[in-house]
Design a protein around this motif. Structure first.
Motif, PDB file in Angstrom:
ATOM      1  N   THR A  88       5.927  12.006 -46.217  1.00  0.00           N
ATOM      2  CA  THR A  88       4.954  11.311 -45.371  1.00  0.00           C
ATOM      3  C   THR A  88       3.622  11.365 -46.105  1.00  0.00           C
ATOM      4  OG1 THR A  88       6.105  11.975 -43.343  1.00  0.00           O
ATOM      5  CG2 THR A  88       3.798  11.307 -43.132  1.00  0.00           C
ATOM      6  N   ALA A  89       3.119  10.214 -46.556  1.00  0.00           N
ATOM      7  CA  ALA A  89       1.974  10.232 -47.475  1.00  0.00           C
ATOM      8  C   ALA A  89       0.960   9.140 -47.159  1.00  0.00           C
ATOM      9  CB  ALA A  89       2.461  10.076 -48.922  1.00  0.00           C
ATOM     10  N   SER A  90      -0.279   9.379 -47.585  1.00  0.00           N
ATOM     11  CA  SER A  90      -1.367   8.402 -47.611  1.00  0.00           C
ATOM     12  C   SER A  90      -1.628   7.777 -46.246  1.00  0.00           C
ATOM     13  CB  SER A  90      -1.076   7.340 -48.676  1.00  0.00           C
ATOM     14  OG  SER A  90      -2.241   6.599 -48.960  1.00  0.00           O
ATOM     15  N   ALA A  91      -1.374   6.476 -46.085  1.00  0.00           N
ATOM     16  CA  ALA A  91      -1.665   5.816 -44.809  1.00  0.00           C
ATOM     17  C   ALA A  91      -0.919   6.484 -43.660  1.00  0.00           C
ATOM     18  CB  ALA A  91      -1.305   4.335 -44.889  1.00  0.00           C
ATOM     19  N   SER A  92       0.279   7.004 -43.931  1.00  0.00           N
ATOM     20  CA  SER A  92       1.018   7.736 -42.898  1.00  0.00           C
ATOM     21  C   SER A  92       0.275   8.997 -42.488  1.00  0.00           C
ATOM     22  CB  SER A  92       2.411   8.119 -43.411  1.00  0.00           C
ATOM     23  OG  SER A  92       3.213   6.980 -43.596  1.00  0.00           O
ATOM     24  N   GLU A  93      -0.342   9.659 -43.459  1.00  0.00           N
ATOM     25  CA  GLU A  93      -1.103  10.868 -43.150  1.00  0.00           C
ATOM     26  C   GLU A  93      -2.397  10.536 -42.408  1.00  0.00           C
ATOM     27  OE1 GLU A  93      -0.178  14.109 -46.526  1.00  0.00           O
ATOM     28  OE2 GLU A  93      -0.725  12.148 -47.341  1.00  0.00           O
ATOM     29  N   ILE A  94      -2.945   9.352 -42.647  1.00  0.00           N
ATOM     30  CA  ILE A  94      -4.116   8.916 -41.877  1.00  0.00           C
ATOM     31  C   ILE A  94      -3.748   8.810 -40.401  1.00  0.00           C
ATOM     32  CG2 ILE A  94      -5.632   6.942 -41.425  1.00  0.00           C
ATOM     33  CD1 ILE A  94      -5.742   6.459 -44.430  1.00  0.00           C
ATOM     34  N   VAL A  95      -2.613   8.173 -40.117  1.00  0.00           N
ATOM     35  CA  VAL A  95      -2.171   8.027 -38.728  1.00  0.00           C
ATOM     36  C   VAL A  95      -1.868   9.390 -38.115  1.00  0.00           C
ATOM     37  CG1 VAL A  95      -0.377   7.074 -37.232  1.00  0.00           C
ATOM     38  CG2 VAL A  95      -1.271   5.705 -39.116  1.00  0.00           C
ATOM     39  N   ALA A  96      -1.105  10.208 -38.838  1.00  0.00           N
ATOM     40  CA  ALA A  96      -0.706  11.516 -38.310  1.00  0.00           C
ATOM     41  C   ALA A  96      -1.918  12.394 -38.012  1.00  0.00           C
ATOM     42  CB  ALA A  96       0.229  12.208 -39.299  1.00  0.00           C
ATOM     43  N   SER A  97      -2.877  12.450 -38.940  1.00  0.00           N
ATOM     44  CA  SER A  97      -4.043  13.319 -38.742  1.00  0.00           C
ATOM     45  C   SER A  97      -4.964  12.783 -37.653  1.00  0.00           C
ATOM     46  CB  SER A  97      -4.816  13.478 -40.054  1.00  0.00           C
ATOM     47  OG  SER A  97      -5.341  12.242 -40.500  1.00  0.00           O
ATOM     48  N   ALA A  98      -5.109  11.462 -37.562  1.00  0.00           N
ATOM     49  CA  ALA A  98      -5.979  10.879 -36.535  1.00  0.00           C
ATOM     50  C   ALA A  98      -5.447  11.185 -35.141  1.00  0.00           C
ATOM     51  CB  ALA A  98      -6.105   9.374 -36.742  1.00  0.00           C
ATOM     52  N   LEU A  99      -4.149  11.019 -34.944  1.00  0.00           N
ATOM     53  CA  LEU A  99      -3.564  11.288 -33.630  1.00  0.00           C
ATOM     54  C   LEU A  99      -3.568  12.783 -33.332  1.00  0.00           C
ATOM     55  CD1 LEU A  99      -2.744   8.321 -33.987  1.00  0.00           C
ATOM     56  CD2 LEU A  99      -0.529   8.894 -32.971  1.00  0.00           C
ATOM     57  N   HIS A 100      -3.308  13.596 -34.353  1.00  0.00           N
ATOM     58  CA  HIS A 100      -3.256  15.045 -34.155  1.00  0.00           C
ATOM     59  C   HIS A 100      -4.640  15.621 -33.863  1.00  0.00           C
ATOM     60  CE1 HIS A 100      -3.368  19.252 -35.651  1.00  0.00           C
ATOM     61  NE2 HIS A 100      -2.225  19.328 -34.996  1.00  0.00           N
ATOM     62  N   ASP A 101      -5.631  15.283 -34.692  1.00  0.00           N
ATOM     63  CA  ASP A 101      -6.958  15.881 -34.545  1.00  0.00           C
ATOM     64  C   ASP A 101      -7.666  15.418 -33.280  1.00  0.00           C
ATOM     65  OD1 ASP A 101      -6.339  16.995 -36.948  1.00  0.00           O
ATOM     66  OD2 ASP A 101      -8.041  16.172 -38.059  1.00  0.00           O
ATOM     67  N   ASN A 102      -7.271  14.266 -32.745  1.00  0.00           N
ATOM     68  CA  ASN A 102      -7.857  13.779 -31.495  1.00  0.00           C
ATOM     69  C   ASN A 102      -7.005  14.126 -30.280  1.00  0.00           C
ATOM     70  OD1 ASN A 102     -10.391  12.110 -32.131  1.00  0.00           O
ATOM     71  ND2 ASN A 102      -8.931  11.312 -33.639  1.00  0.00           N
TER      72      ASN A 102
END
Length: 458
Positions: free
Chosen positions: A370-384
């Motif tokens: 799971t890399a790059s743009a996928s990590e953007i989605v994962a971190s945005a949903l997780h951190d919020n």
């Protein structure tokens, strides 16, 4: 980079006629003036995306078609033969892209403008006898940066980048504010001989409408989705040529249609009465957001109580697509990512500009691919506090690349920026640790998200 200019070259100084009442020089066509930081990008089709592939092989040069220039006085088209680029000019062209936009932190070796200038001087001391030799020099020059993602693309490999075409007609749009602060959509780059280029669209044109709908003030991403459609169908666009040129309406045939990366189904889990909407996103391309919205609505209407978003083995794709998809789950004002780069256009705090499409709990499946743009989605949903992460630590690619076309049809991929998560975590080389190794039940996930939200408020 292949310039697509409106202004025909002036004759040499000694042959220019002297102005007189009976022989006045023609006024020069108006052209769009880009800020200095954008000049390199404005002369190429730059597409931000993620790459994990290896180096490409060099191929023979491709002959470019003549450029079309328009005169301001009568609107007639005049063909001007593009000057053939020399091997030395091609190498310098690639050097200039790096000089303008490369993110020094991305490389494992020291980088500075002075060192990079010395590199060019060393390379260009002698003549470069063949195009294949020029490609080899560019490959080695980029490798010297120590960045695994900055690399050379042969013309055949560059043509494969059309899968990342946001519009389906081969153009790349940039949002440019006008004097009143309103957004105009300007053509930043084109795929040579692509549908838009063949129809007469040129770099610097302003896109004014799509199928009769005024697009001024809309985002480049939303308008790119409006341009998308089934292969070989037509879209009608209206463009203004140059900064103050004529307005022209044209029908453009779509030749590139992105395949849906969204696969979904409604499931029942053991020991649960509720239904779960399972959605697998294979990559982030131009139609990912549109198709995901459709999937979410259909699953909600079918009774899904919560969602499982599967990002395993998703190596990324279009960064902007990942950002727009993350916004679907966030509250208005929530941070998606922080980006930084040498170009001010890359320095940004990106936030959600509307409320969420989905308010039910979300579980995001991740693994070491799971890399790059996928990590953007994962971190945005997780951190919020919108989702729990389940599975393995992610790959850890926090860098942003752009693709630039060179004058002979080849191209280069250059790291131009990096991002950190809403919680200010730099994931590059480290990845994101999941909350669970195995899928929790709905109540456990709901409790986790409530604790997260409470902690965030305090």
């Amino acid at each position: 980079m292949v310039p697509l200019s409106y202004a025909p070259p002036l004759p040499p100084p000694q042959s220019r006629p002297n102005p007189s009442p009976s022989h006045k020089p023609k006024p020069q066509p108006c052209v769009l003036l880009f800020p200095a930081a954008l000049r390199t990008a404005a002369a190429a089709a730059a597409i931000s995306f993620s790459l994990l592939a290896g180096n490409a092989a060099a191929v023979a040069p491709v002959e470019q078609p003549p450029e079309i220039c328009r005169g301001q006085d009568d609107g007639r088209e005049v063909e001007v033969k593009a000057e053939a680029v020399t091997n030395e000019q091609l190498v310098e062209e690639a050097w200039e892209v790096v000089n303008e936009g490369f993110l020094p932190d991305a490389g494992s070796r020291p980088w500075s403008p002075e060192l990079w200038m010395q590199r060019k001087q060393d390379i260009l001391q002698g003549s470069i006898k063949s195009r294949s030799r020029a490609h080899d020099i560019i490959t080695k020059m980029l490798a010297s940066l120590g960045d695994p993602y900055t690399r050379f693309l042969s013309s055949s490999d560059f043509s494969k980048m059309s899968k990342y075409d946001m519009t389906g007609i081969g153009l790349n749009l940039r949002e440019i504010p006008d004097d009143n602060g309103s957004l105009r959509l300007v053509v930043l780059g084109l795929i040579l001989d692509g549908p838009a280029h063949s129809a007469g669209v040129r770099q610097g044109d302003e896109l004014m409408s799509v199928n009769g709908i005024d697009v001024r003030g809309k985002s480049a991403f939303d308008v790119s989705s409006m341009l998308q459609g089934p292969k070989e169908t037509f879209v009608t666009i209206k463009v203004k040529h140059g900064n103050c040129g004529p307005v022209e309406s044209m029908k453009v045939q779509r030749q590139m249609a992105a395949r849906t990366p969204i696969f979904y189904r409604l499931e029942k889990r053991d020991n649960e009465n509720s239904s779960v909407g399972y959605i697998h996103i294979k990559e982030f391309n131009a139609v990912a957001k549109k198709d995901l919205v459709s999937a979410l609505k259909r699953l909600q209407n079918s009774g899904a109580s919560y969602f499982v978003l599967d990002l395993r083995d998703n190596l990324g794709g279009l960064v902007q697509a990942g950002i727009e998809i993350a916004k679907l789950f966030l509250n208005k004002g929530d941070t998606v990512i922080y980006t930084t780069g040498r170009d001010r256009q890359v320095q940004n705090t990106i936030v959600a500009d509307s409320g969420p499409l989905v308010t039910t709990p979300v579980m995001v499946l991740v693994n070491n691919r799971t890399a790059s743009a996928s990590e953007i989605v994962a971190s945005a949903l997780h951190d919020n506090c919108k989702a729990v992460l389940v599975g393995e630590r992610t790959f850890g690619k926090g860098l942003i690349q752009s693709v630039f076309e060179l004058h002979d049809g080849s191209g280069i991929v250059v790291t131009v920026g990096k991002y950190v998560t809403p919680n200010h975590k730099d994931i590059n080389g480290d990845g994101i640790e999941p909350d669970y190794r195995r899928l929790p039940d709905l109540n456990e996930a709901r409790d986790y998200l409530m604790r997260c939200q409470s902690k965030k408020l305090n």
